[in-house]
Design an enzyme around this catalytic site. Structure first.
Site, PDB file in Angstrom:
ATOM      1  N   HIS A 138      -5.722 -79.339  91.648  1.00  0.00           N
ATOM      2  CA  HIS A 138      -4.708 -80.223  92.263  1.00  0.00           C
ATOM      3  C   HIS A 138      -5.360 -81.105  93.337  1.00  0.00           C
ATOM      4  O   HIS A 138      -5.105 -82.301  93.428  1.00  0.00           O
ATOM      5  CB  HIS A 138      -3.626 -79.383  92.956  1.00  0.00           C
ATOM      6  CG  HIS A 138      -2.606 -78.778  92.032  1.00  0.00           C
ATOM      7  ND1 HIS A 138      -1.845 -79.535  91.172  1.00  0.00           N
ATOM      8  CD2 HIS A 138      -2.191 -77.492  91.869  1.00  0.00           C
ATOM      9  CE1 HIS A 138      -1.008 -78.729  90.513  1.00  0.00           C
ATOM     10  NE2 HIS A 138      -1.205 -77.480  90.910  1.00  0.00           N
ATOM     11  N   GLU A 189      -0.106 -80.551  87.127  1.00  0.00           N
ATOM     12  CA  GLU A 189      -0.344 -79.205  86.609  1.00  0.00           C
ATOM     13  C   GLU A 189      -1.437 -79.222  85.544  1.00  0.00           C
ATOM     14  O   GLU A 189      -2.184 -78.248  85.405  1.00  0.00           O
ATOM     15  CB  GLU A 189       0.974 -78.647  86.055  1.00  0.00           C
ATOM     16  CG  GLU A 189       1.044 -77.149  85.993  1.00  0.00           C
ATOM     17  CD  GLU A 189       0.990 -76.444  87.349  1.00  0.00           C
ATOM     18  OE1 GLU A 189       1.170 -77.095  88.394  1.00  0.00           O
ATOM     19  OE2 GLU A 189       0.729 -75.225  87.351  1.00  0.00           O
ATOM     20  N   HIS A 208      -7.549 -73.252  90.716  1.00  0.00           N
ATOM     21  CA  HIS A 208      -6.318 -73.957  90.329  1.00  0.00           C
ATOM     22  C   HIS A 208      -5.928 -74.991  91.393  1.00  0.00           C
ATOM     23  O   HIS A 208      -5.742 -76.177  91.090  1.00  0.00           O
ATOM     24  CB  HIS A 208      -5.203 -72.919  90.152  1.00  0.00           C
ATOM     25  CG  HIS A 208      -3.869 -73.479  89.783  1.00  0.00           C
ATOM     26  ND1 HIS A 208      -3.395 -73.500  88.485  1.00  0.00           N
ATOM     27  CD2 HIS A 208      -2.896 -74.045  90.532  1.00  0.00           C
ATOM     28  CE1 HIS A 208      -2.200 -74.061  88.455  1.00  0.00           C
ATOM     29  NE2 HIS A 208      -1.867 -74.395  89.692  1.00  0.00           N
ATOM     30  N   GLU A 209      -5.849 -74.538  92.631  1.00  0.00           N
ATOM     31  CA  GLU A 209      -5.456 -75.457  93.713  1.00  0.00           C
ATOM     32  C   GLU A 209      -6.521 -76.537  93.917  1.00  0.00           C
ATOM     33  O   GLU A 209      -6.196 -77.679  94.223  1.00  0.00           O
ATOM     34  CB  GLU A 209      -5.200 -74.695  95.009  1.00  0.00           C
ATOM     35  CG  GLU A 209      -4.085 -73.632  94.942  1.00  0.00           C
ATOM     36  CD  GLU A 209      -2.746 -74.155  94.462  1.00  0.00           C
ATOM     37  OE1 GLU A 209      -2.444 -75.340  94.701  1.00  0.00           O
ATOM     38  OE2 GLU A 209      -2.001 -73.388  93.813  1.00  0.00           O
TER      39      GLU A 209
END
Lengths: 509, 509
Positions: B276, B302, B272-273
């Site tokens: 980003h 997001e 997830h990170e």
């Protein structure tokens, strides 16, 4: 310590106005410090160029404040303002000096120099890798020429250029004073070292090198830093290529180390950096985040790191309560090594070529070589091309070893490539300050007894009370005088070394 | 992409002058970012108060530049200046908006609010620990009242307050649009979730929890981040209490994670990170270190993290080349677990009380609850005291679970305590953006085939080309339209979820 009377001052006094301007300048400095720390410990490899732009912009903002019309006028007003405390006067003094330094050099020359310095570090690093002094020589010439020019801008009437440079690192120690100091070291320690190397005493230290896992060394490093008094609620320990200490303020002090195959290398480097760190932690709340919220000088800082590393850490008494911890961590390597043998090993004298790896006795002779050469470069226009040979000759004369290539000789340190002339002497001065403090302390407290009982806090408290808490409010020479009741007296250093190593190497004087 | 024509512009154009002012503002922002990063990952415990002073000073310097007379006048001049590139116009637009935001709120109120917000976070944290909403309610009321006041200052004529707030996080998505979006989620997903939980399909996931050593999880985290495309030459991965991503510029992007007993927790948080992070890494060099050198919006950011986490990472095809690595690292736990069982386990639907632990299907229903309550708080003057019950009722209705105390209910998120109203919807929007991009991509490339071959770079390149490289130059809704050829269409999100989880839970529609 009551160093200010903030409450009683008028809100609009010149000093109060100055303080607000400096607050911003100090915040910018703190940011620059954090960027440097981050670059050394964590930042990704390719961030450099972009982050340098940020650092350049912040540094420009800092210079704008410090040399701006407002600060300039406020400083003048402050000098006329009555009733400044000692701390406030010291801050005004520091700000004025900083302004002087920044404004005496024409901005265009300064920028050209900064570009040169950035290039110079690269050229030096490549030259060192290729063991080729010739490719670095022209750049070094340029650096020296700029440094002399800048020193000339700064010089007071009749002041010698190398004295200006020395003054930037250690006030109160001009060539006159240092000639005396280094003269004594040369006269006393060079022949003494010969006796040591000819003593026939062999000290075993093979067990210090081997499979010492980094993870356990890290555990030991944290244990020792805390043991000597470093407070991890207000500090951290990280890793970097070369160990260093930095701080954002007295509640955020940061050490680094580097774990090698040789266990005593990182072990003593951590105690050394913890000494620097404890100094910063002990600076009064009132002074932190101001221009005097740092150590008094390079030499005084080094005195504290070397006090912790050598006078505490390499003292046999220190290991009485600690050695078993080491044996527990590294049973394979140390179970069968007695504490006495371990202490002897970490004090073994081994004249070598590399300053940063030098033992306690030979260390200042490495500095002596550099001091003599710097003086010649700045004051006697020594031809840069002659450096490698002169360097090698001096090493042979003082230390009995001769570099086989410039990488282990004149190219070993980055300092000259960075234009830091006048910096080296503070390394030796620090050791001598420490020895003078030690001499004074032994007369007042049972130093070894405290170490044996693990009560380092009593020793640290004496250093805090006399030295640390004042930050940069007072000059190093005065602090030393106030603590020991005497002006700087290098004889204590020589005496300390000769006693300690005379005993270890069974030398009859 | 040719977004500027720097070379051809006159040196003294208004834009060029503005650029120099903004450069300093951006450097100060970079410093503030580094301080935040450092606070979350490394800084010593007791540094807070002193470092906060530095941060406050730097933040004040930033505001001074942005609201200063110079920037104000230059912005006006820039709006009249011809020939600005798209990037330059966007920077002028962002700077104007920032100035508007900063100057419309009276400084005194802003300062009072900042103090309240600092206090509020503490009160919230204590209330959460004591599971006691009552002690937080009065503070929350104050926060809401300030937020409404500030929104009123900012509001254009006739604009509703909650729309002002929403606009701060995601332009182009007012209540009208969001009512439609969340209405669809409620109508479609709430009954669908009931079918899932009543499907009788049991998915085993006990093997995901256990003795997964942090050291090996760290190795896995680094492997996966790199595998999905995160570039460690321009980024780092560290640890912090809550995972997050930040960046100094496009050559210094930083992820954090947190290693738990549950291996899939940190595993997917890292992907997830990394999503980003890849977004930030892909922003064009020309835009980085400017006001548009960041992701287009909260929701768009997001969308990328969720695209990597869910659409890539929880896709069975993704694990074809990767699962053996996991088994090698954790043979004890996973040797006997088939890849198919592992993929099913990490997609298990488990309606719960905590948003940050939600599975892919139920996640947006957590956001739905918050959206409905925020609207009531801001637009319908809902009495704060009624929140806990309403919260519990809505969770029961949408998710089939009811919090037993406010810590697992209305007090779980810090957002409201920080005054972040209008932020939550972007979490759900992001997932929906991602699904729309996925729909579009599947029509153009063999998505699963690429994952099976480990060719994630092809997928990433499409995202880079259509979304990432533009930074904040264009609005999220436009980027989505330009990429997919359609305006935002939440049906794709619902369709994606129903297809994926319908198959997993064998639901016949």
């Amino acid at each position: 310590m009551k160093v200010s009377n903030k409450e009683s001052r008028r809100e609009n006094s010149a000093y109060r106005q100055l303080e607000r301007r400096l607050e911003r300048a100090m915040a910018l400095q703190a940011a620059l410090t954090l960027f440097e720390w981050d670059n050394e410990t964590l930042a990704p490899k390719q961030a450099g160029e972009y982050t340098a732009k940020v650092q350049g912009t912040l540094s420009e903002a800092y210079q704008e404040i410090m040399t701006g019309k407002e600060v300039r006028e406020l400083l003048e007003a402050c000098k006329r303002e009555a009733g400044l405390t000692e701390a406030e006067s010291a801050i005004v003094r520091e700000a004025s000096e900083e302004l002087d330094k920044l404004e005496k050099i024409p901005p265009r020359e300064y920028r050209a120099y900064q570009e040169l310095a950035a290039r110079s570090a690269r050229v030096w690093s490549e030259a060192k890798e290729k063991q080729d002094f010739e490719t670095f020589a022209p750049t070094l010439k340029e650096i020296i020429s700029y440094q002399k020019k800048f020193a000339a801008y700064q010089a007071k009437e009749g002041q010698k250029l190398y004295d200006v440079m020395l003054d930037n690192y250690e006030k109160g120690f001009s060539m006159e004073k240092l000639d005396e100091f280094f003269g004594l070291l040369k006269e006393e320690l060079v022949p003494f070292l010969k006796k040591v190397t000819n003593s026939g005493v062999e000290i075993r230290d093979d067990f210090l090198t081997g499979d010492y896992p980094a993870k356990k060394q890290r555990e030991l490093a944290e244990y020792l830093a805390e043991y000597v008094g470093f407070d991890f609620r207000r500090g951290v320990l990280a890793e970097s290529a070369h160990p260093f200490t930095t701080n954002l303020h007295n509640h955020d002090v940061r050490l680094t180390t580097h774990y090698k195959e040789q266990v005593d290398s990182s072990l003593f480097s951590v105690i050394h950096e913890a000494g620097h760190g404890i100094y910063e932690l002990d600076i009064e709340d009132e002074l932190t985040q101001t221009l005097i919220g740092q150590g008094a000088s390079m030499g005084m800082h080094e005195s504290q790191s070397r006090f912790f590393e050598n006078i505490i850490g390499r003292n046999g008494a220190f290991w009485t309560p600690v050695y078993k911890k080491l044996q527990e961590l590294f049973p394979e390597q140390l179970e069968k090594v007695s504490r006495e043998d371990f202490v002897r090993a970490v004090n073994k004298v081994q004249p070598g070529l590399i300053r940063t790896e030098a033992d306690e006795l030979t260390y200042s002779l490495h500095v002596l070589v550099r001091y003599e050469l710097e003086k010649m470069l700045i004051e006697e226009d020594l031809d840069v091309e002659k450096l490698p040979k002169l360097w090698a000759d001096k090493y042979e004369e003082y230390l009995g070893v001769r570099p086989q290539n410039p990488a282990e000789g004149v190219l070993q340190d980055i300092h000259w490539a960075q234009g830091s002339f006048g910096y080296f002497p503070s390394y030796a001065l620090g050791s001598a300050f420490a020895a003078q403090m030690y001499h004074y302390m032994k007369e007042n407290i049972d130093f070894d007894g405290l170490l044996q009982k693990g009560q380092i806090e009593v020793i640290r408290e004496a250093l805090r009370r006399h030295i640390h808490r004042f930050g940069k409010m007072r000059e190093s020479r005065r602090l030393l005088q106030d603590m020991t009741g005497e002006d700087f007296k290098p004889q204590y250093y020589v005496q300390y070394l000769k006693e300690k190593y005379g005993e270890l190497y069974q030398i009859q004087e």
